[in-house]
Design a protein around this motif. Structure first.
Motif, short mmCIF file in Angstrom:
data_model
loop_
_atom_site.label_atom_id
_atom_site.label_comp_id
_atom_site.label_asym_id
_atom_site.label_seq_id
_atom_site.Cartn_x
_atom_site.Cartn_y
_atom_site.Cartn_z
N SER A 113 0.85 -1.19 0.00
CA SER A 113 0.00 0.00 0.00
C SER A 113 0.88 1.24 0.00
CB SER A 113 -0.93 0.02 1.23
OG SER A 113 -0.20 0.30 2.41
N ASP A 114 0.26 2.37 -0.28
CA ASP A 114 0.85 3.69 -0.07
C ASP A 114 2.17 3.92 -0.82
OD1 ASP A 114 -0.95 5.08 2.09
OD2 ASP A 114 -0.74 2.99 2.71
N VAL A 116 -1.94 3.34 -3.85
CA VAL A 116 -0.84 3.00 -4.76
C VAL A 116 -0.56 4.21 -5.64
CG1 VAL A 116 -0.17 1.53 -6.69
CG2 VAL A 116 -1.38 0.54 -4.73
N PHE A 117 -1.61 4.90 -6.04
CA PHE A 117 -1.49 6.14 -6.80
C PHE A 117 -1.84 7.31 -5.87
CE2 PHE A 117 -2.91 2.73 -9.59
CZ PHE A 117 -1.92 2.74 -10.56
N ASP A 118 -1.13 8.41 -6.02
CA ASP A 118 -1.49 9.58 -5.22
C ASP A 118 -2.84 10.11 -5.64
OD1 ASP A 118 -0.55 11.35 -3.08
OD2 ASP A 118 -0.73 12.91 -4.62
N PHE A 119 -3.22 9.83 -6.89
CA PHE A 119 -4.58 10.11 -7.33
C PHE A 119 -4.90 9.22 -8.51
CE2 PHE A 119 -7.58 12.45 -10.14
CZ PHE A 119 -8.68 12.42 -9.30
N TRP A 120 -6.05 8.58 -8.43
CA TRP A 120 -6.54 7.81 -9.57
C TRP A 120 -8.04 8.03 -9.66
CZ3 TRP A 120 -4.08 4.81 -13.26
CH2 TRP A 120 -4.92 4.14 -14.14
N GLY A 148 -7.85 3.37 -1.91
CA GLY A 148 -7.65 4.06 -0.65
C GLY A 148 -8.32 5.41 -0.67
N ASN A 149 -7.90 6.31 0.20
CA ASN A 149 -8.51 7.64 0.20
C ASN A 149 -7.99 8.53 -0.91
OD1 ASN A 149 -6.25 7.31 2.15
ND2 ASN A 149 -6.35 9.53 2.27
N HIS A 150 -6.95 8.08 -1.65
CA HIS A 150 -6.43 8.83 -2.79
C HIS A 150 -6.81 8.20 -4.14
CE1 HIS A 150 -3.55 11.82 -0.98
NE2 HIS A 150 -3.82 11.06 0.07
N ASP A 151 -7.09 6.92 -4.15
CA ASP A 151 -7.33 6.24 -5.44
C ASP A 151 -8.54 5.31 -5.41
OD1 ASP A 151 -6.24 4.27 -3.85
OD2 ASP A 151 -4.46 3.95 -5.07
N TYR A 152 -9.56 5.75 -4.70
CA TYR A 152 -10.78 4.95 -4.59
C TYR A 152 -11.51 4.79 -5.92
CZ TYR A 152 -15.64 3.91 -3.37
OH TYR A 152 -16.89 3.36 -3.31
N TRP A 153 -11.32 5.74 -6.83
CA TRP A 153 -12.22 5.88 -7.98
C TRP A 153 -11.72 5.11 -9.20
CZ3 TRP A 153 -10.16 9.58 -4.85
CH2 TRP A 153 -11.03 10.12 -3.90
#
Length: 254
Positions: free
Chosen positions: A13-14, A51-55, A88-93
């Motif tokens: 993760s992360d 895994v991604f800072d934003f996805w 996660g909270n950065h790449d939930y989407w």
């Protein structure tokens, strides 16, 4: 009687791909690709968020900066690994429209919800990113609910991809700048306490989480709490083999 040894299971993760300056990103990405390319072809890999800072799946192709790691993930699935992705909270989407998202269609990843219970090596594992382990706290409870709502996702998907990613980058950077060690320590303690309560209740044999970027392994008579740390500062991951769950620091020379 001969009993086949089950293949290993890995947990990561992360990595927050895309969050750091280009020179730092290049080294982090290189190490992650080398690690991914070295996993056994019959293994299972769980990616447990950020895994991604934003996805965000806007319906088109992802940013070019992610392509090398996405290529490594595709090579992993092509050679037989089962790779499961938890947002996660950065790449939930990763799935924002009807039907499978890009990670599912093009890379072959399997999406799993948060939390997710999996059975491996005779152990019942509770897998979670960790941002809501023990319940989301304070105002984040509202923010988390809104950002994951169908209405918010549908609205954000209407934005041009470049604008949506720019907004996310600025929001992510602002969020990181507000973190301080005292709050992070309290958050780590709260996650560990929630995990240990779940284990002591006999619900599962282990809780595996990330989110707080602090590698940690706690073992009690009833089970194990494993926090995966991160792939930014620590290069840590989880490995389940021969019925034992370990926290491993990646060593490129090993």
């Amino acid at each position: 009687m001969f009993r086949p040894v089950p293949p290993p299971v890995y947990f990561l993760s992360d990595a927050h791909l895309g969050a750091e300056p280009p020179a730092v990103e290049a080294v982090k990405e290189r190490d992650l690709i080398e690690w991914l390319d070295g996993l056994e072809p019959d293994a299972t890999l769980y990616l447990l968020g950020d895994v991604f800072d934003f996805w965000f799946d806007f319906g088109g192709d992802p940013p070019d900066s992610h392509l090398p790691v996405l290529g490594a993930l595709q090579r992993a699935t092509d050679r037989g690994l089962t790779v499961a992705f938890m947002g996660g909270n950065h790449d939930y989407w990763a799935r924002t429209g009807r039907g499978p998202g890009w990670l599912e269609r093009e890379v072959g990843l399997t999406l799993v919800p948060d939390p997710h219970v999996a059975l491996h090596h005779g152990l019942r594992l509770l897998l979670t990113h960790g941002d809501a382990l023990g319940g989301a706290a304070g105002g984040y409870r509202v923010v988390r609910t809104v950002l994951r709502s169908r209405l918010a996702i549908a609205g954000f998907r209407l934005l041009p991809a470049h604008l949506g990613r720019a907004i996310a980058r600025r929001t992510s950077a602002t969020s990181r700048s507000r973190h301080h060690e005292e709050a992070l320590a309290a958050h780590r303690a709260r996650l560990a306490a929630a995990a240990e309560a779940i284990i002591e209740n006999g619900e599962v044999d282990a809780v595996i989480a990330g989110h707080v970027h602090h590698p940690e392994r706690r073992e009690t008579e009833r089970g194990v709490y494993l926090n995966l740390g991160d792939w930014m500062a620590h290069r840590t991951f989880g490995r389940l083999a021969d019925g034992r769950l370990d926290l491993v620091h990646w060593d490129p020379d090993r």
